[in-house]
Design a protein around this motif. Sequence first.
Motif, PDB file in Angstrom:
ATOM      1  N   LYS A  51       1.033  -1.226  -0.013  1.00 19.40           N
ATOM      2  CA  LYS A  51       0.050   0.066   0.189  1.00 19.40           C
ATOM      3  C   LYS A  51       0.810   1.262   0.117  1.00 19.40           C
ATOM      4  N   TRP A  52       1.850   1.388   0.936  1.00 19.63           N
ATOM      5  CA  TRP A  52       2.545   2.364   0.885  1.00 19.63           C
ATOM      6  C   TRP A  52       3.187   2.738  -0.545  1.00 19.63           C
ATOM      7  N   ILE A  53       4.078   1.672  -1.110  1.00 17.15           N
ATOM      8  CA  ILE A  53       4.345   1.794  -2.544  1.00 17.15           C
ATOM      9  C   ILE A  53       3.212   2.306  -3.493  1.00 17.15           C
ATOM     10  N   GLY A  54       2.165   1.827  -3.351  1.00 20.12           N
ATOM     11  CA  GLY A  54       0.991   2.265  -4.141  1.00 20.12           C
ATOM     12  C   GLY A  54       0.914   3.662  -4.071  1.00 20.12           C
ATOM     13  N   VAL A  55       0.668   4.250  -2.829  1.00 17.37           N
ATOM     14  CA  VAL A  55       0.586   5.563  -2.654  1.00 17.37           C
ATOM     15  C   VAL A  55       1.654   6.477  -2.939  1.00 17.37           C
ATOM     16  N   THR A  56       2.755   6.029  -2.673  1.00 21.94           N
ATOM     17  CA  THR A  56       4.116   6.621  -3.262  1.00 21.94           C
ATOM     18  C   THR A  56       4.094   6.833  -4.791  1.00 21.94           C
ATOM     19  N   VAL A  57       3.875   5.715  -5.657  1.00 26.22           N
ATOM     20  CA  VAL A  57       3.727   5.608  -7.039  1.00 26.22           C
ATOM     21  C   VAL A  57       2.557   6.776  -7.403  1.00 26.22           C
ATOM     22  N   PHE A  58       1.604   6.640  -6.863  1.00 27.07           N
ATOM     23  CA  PHE A  58       0.692   7.584  -7.221  1.00 27.07           C
ATOM     24  C   PHE A  58       1.054   8.999  -6.910  1.00 27.07           C
ATOM     25  N   LEU A  59       1.430   9.416  -6.042  1.00 20.63           N
ATOM     26  CA  LEU A  59       1.865  10.918  -5.419  1.00 20.63           C
ATOM     27  C   LEU A  59       3.087  11.132  -6.580  1.00 20.63           C
ATOM     28  N   LEU A  60       4.006  10.192  -6.908  1.00 21.91           N
ATOM     29  CA  LEU A  60       5.166  10.643  -7.772  1.00 21.91           C
ATOM     30  C   LEU A  60       4.576  10.783  -9.297  1.00 21.91           C
ATOM     31  N   VAL A  61       3.751   9.941  -9.708  1.00 25.34           N
ATOM     32  CA  VAL A  61       3.315   9.946 -10.896  1.00 25.34           C
ATOM     33  C   VAL A  61       2.606  11.440 -10.972  1.00 25.34           C
ATOM     34  N   CYS A  62       1.950  11.940  -9.960  1.00 29.06           N
ATOM     35  CA  CYS A  62       1.157  13.361 -10.141  1.00 29.06           C
ATOM     36  C   CYS A  62       2.593  14.190 -10.300  1.00 29.06           C
ATOM     37  N   VAL A  63       3.522  14.112  -9.585  1.00 26.04           N
ATOM     38  CA  VAL A  63       4.436  15.009  -9.817  1.00 26.04           C
ATOM     39  C   VAL A  63       5.116  14.895 -11.177  1.00 26.04           C
ATOM     40  N   ARG A  64       5.077  13.586 -11.613  1.00 25.59           N
ATOM     41  CA  ARG A  64       5.737  13.317 -12.941  1.00 25.59           C
ATOM     42  C   ARG A  64       4.659  13.945 -13.982  1.00 25.59           C
ATOM     43  N   VAL A  65       3.639  13.880 -13.950  1.00 28.03           N
ATOM     44  CA  VAL A  65       2.540  14.407 -14.986  1.00 28.03           C
ATOM     45  C   VAL A  65       2.860  15.752 -15.054  1.00 28.03           C
ATOM     46  N   VAL A  66       2.893  16.666 -13.803  1.00 27.28           N
ATOM     47  CA  VAL A  66       2.980  18.105 -13.941  1.00 27.28           C
ATOM     48  C   VAL A  66       4.355  18.516 -14.605  1.00 27.28           C
ATOM     49  N   TRP A  67       5.407  17.603 -13.973  1.00 29.37           N
ATOM     50  CA  TRP A  67       6.541  18.037 -14.680  1.00 29.37           C
ATOM     51  C   TRP A  67       6.782  17.894 -16.357  1.00 29.37           C
ATOM     52  N   ARG A  68       5.965  16.765 -16.725  1.00 23.36           N
ATOM     53  CA  ARG A  68       5.842  16.371 -18.194  1.00 23.36           C
ATOM     54  C   ARG A  68       5.117  17.498 -19.118  1.00 23.36           C
ATOM     55  N   LEU A  69       4.141  18.092 -18.257  1.00 20.19           N
ATOM     56  CA  LEU A  69       3.207  19.193 -18.941  1.00 20.19           C
ATOM     57  C   LEU A  69       3.966  20.577 -18.851  1.00 20.19           C
ATOM     58  N   THR A  70       5.032  20.607 -18.030  1.00 24.72           N
ATOM     59  CA  THR A  70       5.834  21.755 -18.129  1.00 24.72           C
ATOM     60  C   THR A  70       7.210  21.670 -18.629  1.00 24.72           C
ATOM     61  N   HIS A  71       7.475  20.636 -19.290  1.00 24.72           N
ATOM     62  CA  HIS A  71       9.018  20.255 -19.897  1.00 24.72           C
ATOM     63  C   HIS A  71       8.809  19.654 -21.048  1.00 24.72           C
ATOM     64  N   ARG A  72       9.108  20.226 -22.064  1.00 23.77           N
ATOM     65  CA  ARG A  72       8.834  19.345 -23.319  1.00 23.77           C
ATOM     66  C   ARG A  72      10.158  18.290 -23.524  1.00 23.77           C
ATOM     67  N   PRO A  73       9.487  16.891 -23.883  1.00 24.78           N
ATOM     68  CA  PRO A  73      10.351  15.708 -24.077  1.00 24.78           C
ATOM     69  C   PRO A  73      11.155  15.893 -25.237  1.00 24.78           C
ATOM     70  N   PRO A  74      12.371  15.236 -25.321  1.00 25.56           N
ATOM     71  CA  PRO A  74      13.136  15.006 -26.714  1.00 25.56           C
ATOM     72  C   PRO A  74      12.235  14.705 -27.800  1.00 25.56           C
ATOM     73  N   PRO A  75      12.522  15.015 -28.745  1.00 28.76           N
ATOM     74  CA  PRO A  75      11.592  14.549 -30.003  1.00 28.76           C
ATOM     75  C   PRO A  75      11.946  13.114 -30.231  1.00 28.76           C
ATOM     76  N   LEU A  76      11.200  12.371 -30.933  1.00 32.57           N
ATOM     77  CA  LEU A  76      11.429  10.960 -31.357  1.00 32.57           C
ATOM     78  C   LEU A  76      12.028  11.125 -32.610  1.00 32.57           C
ATOM     79  N   PRO A  77      13.230  10.065 -32.971  1.00 33.32           N
ATOM     80  CA  PRO A  77      13.692  10.212 -34.430  1.00 33.32           C
ATOM     81  C   PRO A  77      12.804   9.803 -35.152  1.00 33.32           C
ATOM     82  N   ASP A  78      13.271  10.004 -36.520  1.00 35.27           N
ATOM     83  CA  ASP A  78      12.480   9.542 -37.722  1.00 35.27           C
ATOM     84  C   ASP A  78      12.388   8.131 -37.689  1.00 35.27           C
ATOM     85  N   MET A  79      11.011   7.818 -37.765  1.00 38.80           N
ATOM     86  CA  MET A  79      10.528   6.421 -37.842  1.00 38.80           C
ATOM     87  C   MET A  79       8.988   6.318 -38.392  1.00 38.80           C
ATOM     88  N   PRO A  80       8.583   5.201 -38.979  1.00 39.41           N
ATOM     89  CA  PRO A  80       7.272   5.118 -39.361  1.00 39.41           C
ATOM     90  C   PRO A  80       6.228   5.912 -38.510  1.00 39.41           C
TER      91      PRO A  80
END
Length: 183
Positions: A51-80
């Motif tokens: 349970k502690w791991i689950g709650v921690t994952v949930f909280l860290l993913v919330c942080v990660r979503v905010v980070w992702r929304l405010t920081h552009r990821p590197p572009p993918l290389p050319d691919m189909p």
Amino acid sequence: MDNHPSRYSGTAITLHWLIALLIFTGFVIGWIMTDIPGLTPTKLRYYSWHKWIGVTVFLLVCVRVVWRLTHRPPPLPDMPRWQHIAADVSHKALYVLMLTVPLAGYLYSYAAGIPVVYFGLVKLPALITPDPAQKEFFRYTHITLVFTMAALVLGHAAAALGHHIVQRDGVLARMLPFLSKEK
């Protein structure tokens, strides 16, 4: 600030691997704890850790979503185009699962009448009351989502390794900087 970095930021990389490690650990503990017969102190301890791991994952993913929304990821290389679409869909599905798996487990616990006490210190609020029908629903939902996430994670890892070994396009180096040719 570079609008098109060649790899993820240190924060994004740390969150990615920390969450991955916690999910893997939570899966293993979940697998082990459900195989322990009866109600033993060890089983109860594993349930608490899970349970502690689950709650921690949930909280860290919330942080990660905010980070992702405010920081552009590197572009993918050319691919189909289909690979771009598959990457986008699978990443979005993983984010949804990383939030809904812990939430389903949380609701399962409360539907079973068992509170979630984070690190044995903070009793989290009950969003539902105990209910045997809801307990079974959330149990089934949690397990189904866990195995769906496991399949997606394996596909994600296989795709990353395929890009690294077969296509050699630097996709994996974006999340594992020690693979990068940049100095």
